[in-house]
Design a protein around this motif. Structure first.
Motif, short mmCIF file in Angstrom:
data_model
loop_
_atom_site.label_atom_id
_atom_site.label_comp_id
_atom_site.label_asym_id
_atom_site.label_seq_id
_atom_site.Cartn_x
_atom_site.Cartn_y
_atom_site.Cartn_z
N LYS A 1 -1.25 -0.58 8.78
CA LYS A 1 -2.13 0.15 9.70
C LYS A 1 -1.55 0.29 11.11
O LYS A 1 -1.47 1.40 11.62
N PRO A 2 -1.13 -0.81 11.76
CA PRO A 2 -0.55 -0.62 13.10
C PRO A 2 0.73 0.20 13.06
O PRO A 2 1.00 0.97 13.97
N HIS B 1 -6.42 0.23 0.50
CA HIS B 1 -7.11 0.46 1.76
C HIS B 1 -6.28 0.13 2.99
O HIS B 1 -6.76 0.18 4.11
N GLY B 2 -5.05 -0.31 2.83
CA GLY B 2 -4.23 -0.65 3.97
C GLY B 2 -4.34 -2.11 4.35
O GLY B 2 -5.11 -2.85 3.76
N CYS B 3 -3.55 -2.53 5.36
CA CYS B 3 -3.57 -3.93 5.80
C CYS B 3 -3.04 -4.00 7.22
O CYS B 3 -2.73 -2.99 7.83
N ASP B 4 -2.91 -5.22 7.74
CA ASP B 4 -2.46 -5.36 9.13
C ASP B 4 -0.97 -5.12 9.30
O ASP B 4 -0.47 -5.20 10.40
N VAL C 1 -8.96 4.07 15.76
CA VAL C 1 -9.46 2.79 16.24
C VAL C 1 -9.09 1.63 15.33
O VAL C 1 -8.52 0.63 15.76
N ALA C 2 -9.41 1.78 14.07
CA ALA C 2 -9.28 0.65 13.16
C ALA C 2 -7.82 0.35 12.80
O ALA C 2 -7.54 -0.58 12.08
N LEU C 3 -6.88 1.15 13.32
CA LEU C 3 -5.48 0.92 12.98
C LEU C 3 -4.79 -0.03 13.94
O LEU C 3 -3.71 -0.51 13.68
N GLN C 4 -5.41 -0.22 15.10
CA GLN C 4 -4.69 -0.88 16.17
C GLN C 4 -4.86 -2.39 16.14
O GLN C 4 -5.90 -2.91 15.80
N ASP C 5 -3.82 -3.02 16.61
CA ASP C 5 -3.87 -4.43 16.93
C ASP C 5 -4.87 -4.59 18.08
O ASP C 5 -5.07 -3.68 18.86
N THR C 6 -5.46 -5.81 18.18
CA THR C 6 -6.53 -5.97 19.18
C THR C 6 -6.08 -5.61 20.59
O THR C 6 -6.82 -5.02 21.36
N HIS D 1 -6.13 7.81 6.98
CA HIS D 1 -6.85 8.07 5.75
C HIS D 1 -6.13 9.11 4.89
O HIS D 1 -5.94 8.93 3.70
N HIS E 1 0.79 -1.23 0.00
CA HIS E 1 0.00 0.00 0.00
C HIS E 1 0.82 1.29 0.00
O HIS E 1 0.33 2.34 -0.36
#
Ligand SMILES: Cc1cc2nc3c(=O)[nH]c(=O)nc-3n(C[C@H](O)[C@H](O)[C@H](O)COP(=O)(O)OP(=O)(O)OC[C@H]3O[C@@H](n4cnc5c(N)ncnc54)[C@H](O)[C@@H]3O)c2cc1C
Ligand code: HEM
Ligand code: SF4
Ligand code: SF4
Lengths: 122, 834
Positions: free
Chosen positions: B523-524, B517-520, B544-549, B507, B486
């Motif tokens: 994003k983190p 759209h990014g990936c794991d 929020v949606a960027l973080q590891d659980t 974003h 990405h």
């Protein structure tokens, strides 16, 4: 098992979290719903249970795309699942169920199989 | 001249591979090729047989097509079993006729061994070898609840997985005391068992079945020799395979004592016109139950039939790397250390479910074998050491230690000799790859196309990429260092983009500088860059949606999807009232409670929806988050100090609390630990910490960059007899300088060792301010301290953020898959049933 399905209303638009997932309980068990506002369509529903650990965690994974496929990464062991087909990218022998999902006004509705016996584990 | 006849008996994986090799060779022109297959279907990929249960069809698994056989003029007879070889007249006999041969190839594979147990021939007693077997298993599973696999080897575990995928409660019954007795040792087998049981397959070892009789609740009941029993609806036998040598036996060819058609190095049997390849063949007293050696035999025989005097089968490497039920398992060479004088090195991380063992030669120079369970990360590197006899580094244990704990990075492709086999199935060496690169291939795709490397199972894909990248780089071709698909930038470059352009959201970054759209991966990474640069709450909506659980839910996820709760207890000092609150909360939610080495109390087993409720109660009682989920300050340990201890010269507890409150919430490249001792007796073990403080009668001595854990390092004495203010300023600057200059995931100990100029340089920067950045470091630390917020307090007070913590947004029910048991008076997840 019968092949009958039903449309089930599972939550409202306000419950969704952009670029991320939530979990709902359905007649077919736990389902993860992802809302990716920058995609068309923007809603995806797959089984919430991670097949590699057996734990209900997929809605808590990180979403994104790989080679154009929308994916979520399992938060436990990091395998990716295609949100459209449910197929695991690292091991295409592994697949999670997928469900048709639609917006009905403010309601998110899912098409799930009708089971004679709903699976319940105490 | 009329053509000679070549007959192949058996249309399996190896027989097919032989045909592929042979029909392309020169000798093919001299032969009519005839093939007999007993199964009704064209050769298919047996290795991926289980995929038949997850949607693959015969067509997906087929190795060739009827069209290919027709194009190559191969006379294919499926569903036609060869019943006899008439060696005197050089012909084979089938129920449909007799066919003459000049050369005969036996590729009859093997058949599953079914132990001689009373009742083993019922309709629900099955095996796992052919597509037909799988159809029968599927039919038998219909209407059943429980399935048992007899045999806990590679195939047995695969069959157990298949039963599970058919919706059955799956059990494995093994005669030996552990799983995969051939490949694994006791520790490895034990860990594999634990992991597999966590996935819901029940394992019974040391069980010998004596009889199979009609069941009460299920169709069948298995009685064991220890007078226990198990009810099941179907049984799959996977107790080993036996070479299919019946034809060879009845025609008088040499057969091994325990079966198998004896062959020489050219794969020829005791009859010079009859050859055998694949699992039915016995070479040097050994049967090879894997496909790769069979393929090597096929290539060898094709070469020999072409008059190639060099063609020879000389044994095969039986190393294997697999994912069984999602669990990595690897076994290399002499895994059990049977070579005389062999030495063992073990690494066992029970907490993370990783077990590794290396077997090295007496002189410590060569790797003889290895066992891996839980993570096959080091497999490729270890295999290359073992296969190529590469000399081991001076500290070979680094090869199996995790990198974060000082393990060595993977073996650089540069270290491999040209003869190193990169793709073992297509037999491609590093030299072959260098050859096609020199001949003009300048990317991975064209190297694959030219050599066929990594076009089969893809097991060598990562290694191939490393070799190609390295060779291209050597030739001056630029190789991508992009973080992922990405962003065309490295991590470092992204950091600068964020800072220089004042970018505050993922974003915006991906819109301006990336694609997709990014990936794991990205994003983190971007999430942590944004947090370091702007220090905003990690649950701010844009992040929020960027973080590891673990970061999203501010707790560490455990294997069963539950979380741990770790409140801060600064300095380990806690009032009776707070202690009671912890006890009450733990009791109310039935949380497992443990006092940790960091002098605080961890509570395990909270479900997602319980997290905010529990934290609300803890926060009301005055607790704060302990940041156990983040890379930041963990604990400051202290001894009792001068307040109570008769030796104490300073208040070590007071100083520990001051330090813990000051640095809590500081984000750092890796977790940080500190300790304060009240006198030189050092009861707090401060010299094993990143920051250690020991009281003197004049003030404090400061020690830096120590480490405990797996790779201990004594901290270095940094400054002596400091006042409180001097101590704090020195620590501020050491930490800030570390945060700014260390690599991601680099501990202070490794950072200092890699810092040019070492300890003396660090002293100059911090104590003498020779870089003139002292005030800047002080100010940056002050900002971090001023913007501290307890992330849990912010979260529980915000209804929008709390919404995230619901297991199911439309249903109050608890997660049904979490299963618990009691141990030593507390609740813990079910992991072992033994
Ligand atoms: C579920 C499963 C998983 C496996 N996983 C792996 C793995 O991960 N890695 C690995 O390396 N290997 C694996 N194997 C083993 C691998 O499949 C075998 O090594 C390989 O198939 C052997 O090939 P073959 O041609 O010798 O035998 P086969 O593929 O068994 O072919 C022999 C064929 O000959 C036919 N035949 C026998 N007698 C006659 C006769 N008289 N007349 C006519 N036809 C006859 C048989 O019906 C059969 O079709 C696995 C096997 C199974 C069953
Ligand atoms: C191109 C070079 C190849 C290399 C370097 C290679 C390497 C490997 C390696 C390292 C394994 C270990 C197990 C694993 O990763 O799961 C393996 C397994 C296997 N390979 Fe290959 N392989 C290659 C090509 C092929 C081809 C062409 C075939 C068959 C058509 C094949 C069939 C298999 C099979 C059946 C296994 C068994 C394990 C499994 O599928 O998981 N491989 N290979
Ligand atoms: S030493 Fe640390 S990592 Fe290892 S088991 Fe104990 S707590 Fe876990
Ligand atoms: S370090 Fe010194 S002050 Fe602290 S407990 Fe030990 S003896 Fe007492």
């Amino acid at each position: 098992m019968s092949n009958k399905t039903q449309w089930q209303s599972v939550c409202s638009v306000d419950d969704l979290i952009a670029e991320s997932g939530i979990a709902v309980w359905t007649a077919d068990g736990p389902v993860a719903i992802f809302y990716l506002p920058n995609r068309i369509p923007c809603l995806f529903a797959i089984g919430h249970t991670d097949p590699f650990s057996g734990s209900n965690v997929l809605a808590r994974g990180i979403t994104g795309d790989l080679k154009g496929q929308p994916v979520v990464a399992s938060p436990l062991y990091k395998q990716h699942f295609n949100l459209e087909t449910g197929v695991c990218l690292e091991d295409d022998a592994v697949q999670v169920p997928t469900y048709p999902v639609l917006l009905d006004g403010n309601n998110v509705v899912l098409e799930v199989p009708v089971k004679s016996q709903v699976k319940e584990i105490a | 001249m009329s053509k000679k006849n070549l007959i192949v008996v058996g249309n399996g994986m190896v027989g097919h591979h032989f045909l592929e090799q042979f029909v392309e060779s020169e000798a093919a022109a001299a032969f009519n090729v005839v093939v007999f297959g007993e199964e009704p279907l064209l050769a298919y990929d047996r290795v991926h047989l289980s995929e038949y249960f997850t949607g693959s069809t015969h067509a997906d698994l087929a190795m060739g097509t009827a069209q290919w056989y027709a194009d190559k003029n191969i006379d294919l007879h499926l569903d036609e079993q060869v019943s006899e070889i008439d060696r005197d007249n050089q012909q084979v006999i089938t129920p449909k006729g007799s066919y003459p041969y000049d050369e005969l190839v036996l590729a009859t594979g093997s058949f599953p061994f079914v132990p001689p147990i009373e009742g083993n021939n019922g309709p629900d007693c099955l095996v796992y070898r052919t597509l037909d077997d799988l159809d029968q298993i599927r039919a038998s599973a219909e209407g059943g609840k429980v399935g048992v696999v007899v045999g806990g080897g590679l195939l047995g575990l695969e069959a157990a997985n298949a039963l599970k995928s058919l919706g059955l409660e799956a059990h494995v019954v093994e005669f030996a005391p552990r799983l995969m007795p051939v490949q694994l040792d006791a520790d490895g087998g034990g860990l594999l068992r634990r992991k597999i049981e966590e996935l819901g397959v029940q394992v019974h070892t040391e069980k010998a079945t004596t009889a199979i009789v009609e069941g009460d609740e299920c169709r069948l009941r298995m009685n064991f020799s220890d007078d226990t029993h198990l009810e099941t609806d179907l049984i799959v036998f996977s107790a080993g395979i036996r070479p299919q040598d019946a034809l060879a036996r009845s025609s008088g060819l040499d057969i091994g004592e325990r079966g198998g058609i004896v062959i020489n190095n050219q794969c020829t049997t005791s009859d010079p016109h009859i050859h055998a390849i694949g699992e039915c063949a016995l070479w040097d007293g050994r049967i090879f139950g894997l496909v790769a050696p069979g393929y090597t035999m096929a290539r060898t025989l094709s070469g020999a039939l072409n008059g190639d005097s060099e063609a020879a089968f000389t044994g095969a490497d039986m190393s294997t790397k697999l994912k069984l039920l999602g669990v990595d398992v690897g076994s290399i060479g002499d895994a059990h250390g049977q070579t005389p004088g062999a030495r063992n090195i073990q690494f066992n991380d029970g907490a993370n479910g990783v077990y590794r063992r290396m077997v090295i030669s007496e002189d410590g120079k060569k790797l003889l074998g290895a066992i891996l369970v839980g993570d096959n990360g080091p497999y490729d590197t270890l295999l290359q050491y073992a296969l190529n006899g590469i000399e081991l580094p001076a500290n070979p244990e680094a090869l199996i230690l995790p990198e974060s704990e000082g393990g060595a990075p993977a073996l650089g492709p540069d270290a491999l000799p040209d003869t190193a086999s990169i793709c073992s199935c297509h037999n491609v060496t590093k030299g072959d790859i260098c050859g096609v690169i020199d001949a003009g291939c300048c990317d991975l795709g064209s190297v694959k196309g030219e050599t066929k490397a990594s076009t089969g199972c893809g097991g060598c894909a990562a290694l191939l990429k490393n070799v190609v990248d390295c060779e291209l780089e050597k030739r001056g071709v630029e190789v991508s260092k992009d973080i992922c698909e990405h962003f065309p930038y490295s991590r470092q470059e992204l950091f600068h983009l964020v800072k220089v352009n004042g970018i505050r959201t993922f974003h915006q970054l991906i819109h301006d500088h990336g694609k997709g759209h990014g990936c794991d991966i990205c994003k983190p990474a971007v999430g942590s860059i944004l947090a370091t640069v702007w220090n905003e709450h990690i649950l701010a909506t844009d992040h929020v949606a960027l973080q590891d659980t673990n970061d999203t839910f501010m707790a560490n996820m455990q294997k069963n999807g539950t979380y741990s709760i770790v409140p801060r207890v600064p300095g380990g000092e806690i009032t009776p009232d707070k202690l009671i609150v912890l006890g009450e909360v733990a009791k109310e939610y039935d949380l497992y409670t443990k006092i940790t080495g960091g002098q605080r109390i961890d509570l395990f087993g909270a479900t997602l929806s319980q997290l905010p409720e529990i934290w609300e109660k803890l926060i009301a009682a005055g607790f704060e988050t302990g940041h156990a989920y983040g890379k930041s300050l963990r604990t400051v340990k202290s001894c009792v100090g001068s307040t109570w201890c008769r030796y104490g010269v300073q208040d070590s507890v007071g100083m520990a609390i001051l330090l813990e409150d000051r640095y809590k919430g500081l984000r750092s490249p890796h977790k940080l630990k500190m300790a304060v001792s009240g006198c030189t007796r050092e009861c707090a073990e401060a010299q094993s910490k990143d920051i250690g403080v020991i009281a003197t009668d004049k003030g404090w001595n400061l020690y830096v960059c120590g480490n405990g854990g797996m790779r201990p390092r004594h901290a270095d004495l940094f400054a002596t007899d400091l006042s409180d203010e001097e101590l704090i300023r020195a620590i501020d600057r050491v930490l800030m300088f570390y945060v700014r200059t260390a690599d991601r995931l680099q501990r202070t100990s490794v950072w200092l060792e890699n810092l040019e100029g070492g300890l003396d340089y660090l002293k100059k920067v911090v104590l003498e301010d020779n870089l003139g950045i002292g005030e800047e470091l002080d100010a940056h630390m002050q900002t971090v301290i001023d913007t501290y917020q307890c992330e849990w307090k912010t979260a529980v007070e915000d209804p929008e953020k709390r919404k995230r913590f619901r297991e199911f947004v439309n249903d109050e029910r608890k997660d049904p898959v979490q299963q618990w048991t009691q141990e030593r008076g507390q609740r813990r997840p079910v992991i072992e049933t033994a």
